[in-house]
Design an enzyme around this catalytic site. Structure first.
Site, PDB file in Angstrom:
ATOM      1  N   LYS A   1       0.853  -1.198   0.000  1.00 22.82           N
ATOM      2  CA  LYS A   1       0.000   0.000   0.000  1.00 22.82           C
ATOM      3  C   LYS A   1       0.890   1.250   0.000  1.00 22.82           C
ATOM      4  O   LYS A   1       1.890   1.279  -0.681  1.00 22.82           O
ATOM      5  CB  LYS A   1      -0.986  -0.064   1.172  1.00 22.82           C
ATOM      6  CG  LYS A   1      -1.907  -1.278   1.046  1.00 22.82           C
ATOM      7  CD  LYS A   1      -2.773  -1.509   2.237  1.00 22.82           C
ATOM      8  CE  LYS A   1      -2.056  -2.321   3.293  1.00 22.82           C
ATOM      9  NZ  LYS A   1      -2.926  -2.900   4.314  1.00 22.82           N
TER      10      LYS A   1
ATOM     11  N   ASP B   1      -5.064  -7.896   9.560  1.00 24.82           N
ATOM     12  CA  ASP B   1      -6.455  -7.414   9.622  1.00 24.82           C
ATOM     13  C   ASP B   1      -7.472  -8.471   9.177  1.00 24.82           C
ATOM     14  O   ASP B   1      -8.593  -8.519   9.686  1.00 24.82           O
ATOM     15  CB  ASP B   1      -6.642  -6.103   8.836  1.00 24.82           C
ATOM     16  CG  ASP B   1      -6.105  -6.157   7.416  1.00 24.82           C
ATOM     17  OD1 ASP B   1      -5.489  -7.164   7.043  1.00 24.82           O
ATOM     18  OD2 ASP B   1      -6.299  -5.170   6.676  1.00 24.82           O
TER      19      ASP B   1
END
Ligand code: BGC
Length: 466
Positions: free
Chosen positions: A161, A197
């Site tokens: 990311k 996550d």
């Protein structure tokens, strides 16, 4: 009619994004092969889909309790949370939380700066909650690929990311966090559990629905985890029970296996990104990149005079200016066209009605490809679980989170419809996770902590649940 003529011409540009069911089946078959490579003892080093053991061996059994801290790094925001797990009510309560901004230059700075910042945010939060004197266990949702050695030892394989801090790849993230806290010397934390996550998302749903055995994120990045048979996890000793595997499916295609479906626009997005050559699948799917793909297509259509009478604008030519959230707004059922027109005006473009329609078509094509590719990957997991268990039919639940899944008007419908076609023998319930990164991390920590006092920090939970 003009729109139809335009549609036909524009369609030619969009064709490469339209993946047939057969193509998706092929993609799924390739991912299936890559799952096996990632799990294999001798093949995992070079595998593009990493299939990382998480040392989480079952979901909560409802007897966990206590107060926990949670950190959540790697999504839209960095957050610090205080979470209470209440046994009697089988509830996970978020007591309070705080968002701390991470400035862009810090995302690209040194690891020491980043962890000092995290430790400082945690300090502020503890003061505001009057918790500084306590040493609470901490769940760290760290949403990047990590080679986990234990629940509290987790080595960053690579940043993804928008992050690229120096001196962290190859290091133990728990150690870096603890060192930063010790540098301050004004508070301490208890045992730490590292959680991806996806795992947090699965665990937070697992508290509500015990058949939740897949966690999926479609947000800034994309990824999924699921419960694998221990006997297939060759890298970890033991044959019995199951372990949650963090697939890191974002890396699918990094060995060139998706070349046939990558478009020229995908190649530009990859080239312009801060991690060229990696996370190929993620770059076709997740929120960090969707807006940019749309922008590049719009630029090309404008250059070829199929949009805005060939007149571009500075904003349209600037990377990052077409935000992924615009796609959701433009595809809104009732106000979509109007939203498109407002957005185009803000981007300094002179539009006509037909332009706004074409822009909507482009958004729809790109988001649809994303949903269908996710569906292919999810179908691969569901089928794998089904075959693992020797079942003709599997009923299972997937815990989901992420801005793209939550905010886009038809993403989830398209995803579900496509999974049904690709995995007809699997009946999948989708459960949107309520704050999986926060509560799920606390859950993992709670389970780990409970066991810690009994058998040491190696998290062998009740395998009976699955
Ligand atoms: C990371 C994963 C994470 C996903 C969703 C990816 O870029 O590699 O670890 O789960 O983003 O946040």
């Amino acid at each position: 009619n003009i729109l139809q003529r335009f549609r036909l011409e524009v369609q030619e540009y969009l064709e490469p994004f339209c993946l047939s069911l057969e193509k998706l089946q092929e993609v799924s078959a390739r991912l299936k092969r890559d799952f096996s490579r990632g799990l294999g003892k001798h093949s995992h080093h070079k595998a593009p889909v990493k299939m990382l053991p998480t040392f989480v061996r079952a979901t909560p059994d409802g007897t966990e309790k206590g107060d926990f801290l949670a950190l959540d790094l790697g999504g839209t925001n960095f957050r610090v949370l205080h979470v209470r797990v209440v046994e009697e009510q089988q509830k996970v309560l978020k007591m309070d939380s705080q968002i701390c901004a991470i400035p862009q230059d810090m995302m690209l700075g040194t690891g020491e700066q980043l962890f000092d910042h995290i430790a400082a945010c945690l300090s502020d939060f503890l003061v505001s909650q009057d918790l500084k004197g306590q040493t609470l266990p901490l769940g760290f949702t760290f949403s990047f690929p990590c080679e986990q050695k234990e629940i509290d030892k987790s080595i960053l394989i690579r940043w993804t990311k928008g992050f690229n801090c120096s001196g962290v790849e190859g290091k133990d993230v728990v150690k870096l966090l603890k060192e930063a806290i010790h540098r301050r010397g004004d508070y301490d934390i208890g045992s730490v559990a590292m959680v991806n996550d996806t795992v947090g998302t699965m665990m937070s749903c697992g508290y509500r629905d015990q058949s939740c055995e897949i966690g999926m994120i479609i947000g800034t990045g994309t990824n999924a985890c699921y419960m694998e048979e221990m006997k297939n996890v060759k890298r970890v000793e033991g044959e019995d029970g199951r372990m949650c595997i963090n697939t890191e499916w974002g890396g699918f295609g990094d060995d060139g296996s998706l070349k046939d479906i990558q478009t020229e626009f995908d190649r530009v997005v990859d080239k312009m990104s801060i991690n060229t050559g990696v996370h190929t699948f993620e770059k076709m799917i997740s929120g960090m990149y969707l807006g940019e793909i749309v922008r590049l297509v719009l630029v090309k259509l404008t250059e070829d005079k199929l949009l805005f009478k060939g007149q571009s604008s500075e904003a349209l030519k600037t990377p990052g200016r077409f935000e992924t959230k615009f796609i959701s707004e433009i595809e809104e059922q009732d106000n979509g066209l109007e939203n498109a027109q407002n957005i185009l005006t803000k981007l300094g473009l002179k539009w006509e009605l037909v332009d706004s329609r074409v822009v909507r078509l482009v958004c729809d094509t790109i988001s649809s490809r994303s949903a269908r590719l996710c569906a292919a990957a999810l179908a691969t997991i569901a089928n794998r679980i089904r075959v693992n268990r020797g079942l003709d039919h599997l009923k299972t639940t997937v815990g989901v989170d992420g801005t793209v899944y939550r905010k886009h008007p038809n993403f989830s419908d398209e995803l579900k419809a496509t999974v049904r076609l690709l995995a007809p023998e699997c009946d999948i319930t989708f459960l949107v996770s309520e704050d999986g990164s926060g509560k799920g991390a606390a859950m993992v920590t709670a389970v780990a902590h409970k066991l810690d006092s009994k058998i040491g920090f190696s998290v062998l939970l009740k395998p009976a649940i699955f």
